[in-house]
Write an enzyme that holds these catalytic residues in place. Structure first.
Site, mmCIF file in Angstrom:
data_model
loop_
_atom_site.group_PDB
_atom_site.id
_atom_site.type_symbol
_atom_site.label_atom_id
_atom_site.label_comp_id
_atom_site.label_asym_id
_atom_site.label_seq_id
_atom_site.Cartn_x
_atom_site.Cartn_y
_atom_site.Cartn_z
ATOM 1 N N TYR A 117 0.831 -1.206 0.000
ATOM 2 C CA TYR A 117 0.000 0.000 0.000
ATOM 3 C C TYR A 117 0.869 1.260 0.000
ATOM 4 C CZ TYR A 117 -3.200 3.662 1.414
ATOM 5 O OH TYR A 117 -3.912 4.827 1.460
ATOM 6 N N ARG B 34 1.832 8.156 12.922
ATOM 7 C CA ARG B 34 1.328 9.347 13.616
ATOM 8 C C ARG B 34 -0.188 9.416 13.597
ATOM 9 N NH1 ARG B 34 2.196 14.461 10.231
ATOM 10 N NH2 ARG B 34 0.402 13.453 9.246
ATOM 11 N N ARG C 1 -10.622 3.538 8.244
ATOM 12 C CA ARG C 1 -9.716 3.084 7.179
ATOM 13 C C ARG C 1 -8.298 3.207 7.701
ATOM 14 N NH1 ARG C 1 -7.769 4.654 1.912
ATOM 15 N NH2 ARG C 1 -8.091 2.939 0.461
ATOM 16 N N PHE D 14 14.364 20.229 -1.446
ATOM 17 C CA PHE D 14 13.008 19.735 -1.672
ATOM 18 C C PHE D 14 12.857 18.302 -1.163
ATOM 19 C CE2 PHE D 14 10.300 17.120 -4.432
ATOM 20 C CZ PHE D 14 9.062 17.705 -4.210
#
Length: 572
Positions: free
Chosen positions: A281, A328, A338, A403
């Site tokens: 996932y 978290r 979910r 970034f």
């Protein structure tokens, strides 16, 4: 009887009784309620309904509580209203967000100084107004994309905006497209069936990215809903991107939608099945993002073409961020029905066999079980850190490096905050804003990043050792120590350099503080002690900010990093 609000009937019983047992079923043409004709009720299917899913709010007396729960459904529209749409974290206000008081935050003077530096002295510069960007894209549509980016993700907006003009818009649109897709996946009530949702996910790249007028109305919440409803503005900017960038975005969107569709029919109310499914996932929703970004870096020419083939390291970068968020957001995800914590992990610790067992840590047994489970998952995420550091070491563009690196240092700081912390089970845990500013300021090169990873790995190790000394037996203790030691070994040299530099910088800062205070005290304004104190504080902070920035640059020079700004890379 049901009008007596002091009688706290179960909301489920009250619904069943009012709608079906005592007569409102007659409104549906079924001739009275169940109680009116028990024989008919028990012997026929007249009152059976195997298709309708009834969604409703409990009575008002069941609302409120520690999470300040409110209604989910608007009666006039039967539409979902999830908490406070102005709050992104905490399931839009349904779950408490744990924050330190402002006074406690202000006691961290180095973080206050970092905040001042980031906000006023050396902020992240936005390149969105560059001439090349303004001449290439529709200004109104681009302004919408910039505005909605800030609304749906404040944390990523700043690091995206500081990217070079040749890459900035590509990454901005890539993020918004995937955020729109994620909104479709996250909405558990919009689609009439799972088949419809799967169809929308599988075709998203062929609808949203092909049809310039495509929109989706009523899906998602808050600004995410607005993103889908005004998606043609994103498509306008997407269509003006270089072809190579569009190919990358379309490919990743298709593969991510396919991966998300795989999980639609899975019952995730109790989390993923095992570590394999958990990783799968995370790969679909975050690992593919890492791959897509690496490919965008490569096609922009700012990074070497070989970055496009760093599939494993790119995947690990994404997994590190996603696993941190999942850890978290335990309670938020559980409340939403979910969740993603793997059952093969948490079922080892849940006495009831339910993921919600940890959400009410009132007994010593529950607290111990929750910490054991939490620490194992944090350790699982920490084991990804060496690959993340390896990826960052391969970058050559300074802006691209920042970034990529800033979310990574935020992640390891969050893991440190979550480790052995029962607050995870009662709300959303966040690092201090001042800490975020400090991390951003220090994430300019690999030396700074290594120093940060070293700091938090050492902190987690210290927490594990301290807990062990007071009798806490953590099943993951040895594994945690090994994961932290691996990070420490990789970052030891750079951490020592950073520590030496920090000692000199903060020594000078101390002298500057005394000097600033001395100057004010020597010639204080008459009869105004408050002004004296305020002047001393701001004079000190301002001087410290300038001194720290200047000394850091002076000591660091250019010899400690191989990173180059995009302007120099473009010339080469």
């Amino acid at each position: 009887m049901f009008d007596d609000k002091s009688l706290l009937f179960s909301p489920w019983f009250r619904l069943i009784a009012n709608r079906w047992m005592i007569g409102s079923a007659s409104e549906e043409g079924k001739g009275g309620g169940w109680w009116d004709d028990l024989d008919r009720t028990m012997r026929t299917n007249d009152f059976c309904d195997f298709e309708t899913i009834h969604r409703f709010d409990p009575p008002e007396e069941h609302m409120g509580g520690g999470g300040d729960a409110g209604p989910m459904f608007k009666k006039e529209e039967n539409a979902v209203v999830v908490g406070d749409v102005s709050k992104k974290q905490g399931a839009y206000g349904k779950v408490k967000t744990h924050k330190e008081s402002k006074i406690k935050q202000l006691l961290h003077l180095d973080e206050v100084m970092s905040a001042v530096t980031l906000l006023y002295v050396h902020p992240l510069k936005s390149n969105l107004k560059s001439e090349n960007i303004q001449n290439t894209y529709d200004p109104i549509d681009l302004a919408f994309c910039d505005d909605i980016l800030c609304k749906v993700s404040r944390s990523f907006a700043a690091v995206i905006r500081q990217l070079p003009p040749t890459l900035l818009v590509d990454v901005l649109i890539f993020y918004l497209v995937l955020r729109a897709l994620d909104t479709v996946e996250d909405d558990m009530t919009y689609f009439p069936s799972n088949d419809e949702k799967v169809k929308a996910l599988l075709s998203f790249h062929k609808t949203a990215l092909v049809d310039p007028k495509w929109t989706m109305t009523g899906c998602g919440e808050g600004d995410e809903r607005r993103l889908l409803e005004e998606f043609p503005k994103c498509h306008s900017v997407y269509a003006a991107l270089p072809e190579a960038s569009r190919r990358v975005i379309c490919d990743i969107t298709q593969r991510m939608g396919t991966g998300m569709a795989e999980f639609v029919d899975k019952d995730l109310g109790q989390g993923t099945a095992d570590i394999t499914q958990y990783n799968r996932y995370c790969h679909f929703v975050a690992g593919l993002v890492g791959e897509g970004l690496s490919r965008l870096f490569a096609v922009s020419g700012l990074e070497q073409s070989s970055m496009a083939t760093e599939l494993h390291l790119s995947d690990q970068m994404g997994l590190f961020l996603q696993k941190t968020n999942i850890i978290r957001d335990y309670l938020e995800d559980y409340v939403d029905g979910r969740a993603f914590w793997p059952q093969s992990v948490w079922k080892k610790y849940s006495a009831t066999g339910d993921l919600g067992y940890f959400a009410n840590p009132t007994t010593d047994e529950t607290k111990l079980a929750g910490l054991n489970c939490l620490n194992e998952l944090v350790t699982d995420a920490l084991e990804l850190a060496p690959d993340c550091l390896a990826y960052l070491s391969k970058l050559r563009c300074a802006e691209v490096f920042r970034f990529c690196a800033i979310p990574q240092v935020m992640a390891i700081a969050t893991l440190d905050k979550c480790y052995h912390n029962l607050d995870v089970f009662t709300g959303v845990v966040k690092i201090r804003k001042g800490m975020s500013c400090l991390l951003i300021n220090n994430t300019t090169d690999i030396l700074g990043v290594h120093g940060i990873f070293h700091r938090f790995a050492k902190s987690i190790m210290g927490k594990a050792i301290a807990a062990s000394k007071v009798g806490y037996e953590d099943p993951s203790y040895e594994r945690t120590m090994k994961a932290c030691q691996a990070i420490l070994d990789l970052t030891e040299l750079e951490a020592k350099k950073a520590k030496t530099q920090a000692s000199v910088v903060y020594g000078t800062i101390t002298i500057a503080s005394c000097a600033a205070a001395g100057m004010v005290m020597r010639n204080p304004p008459k009869n105004n002690s408050a002004l004296v104190s305020t002047t001393m504080l701001f004079a000190s902070i301002g001087m410290l900010s300038f001194m720290k920035m200047g000394l850091t640059k002076l000591m660091g020079g250019t010899s400690r990093t191989s990173l180059l700004p995009a302007s120099k890379l473009n010339k080469n």
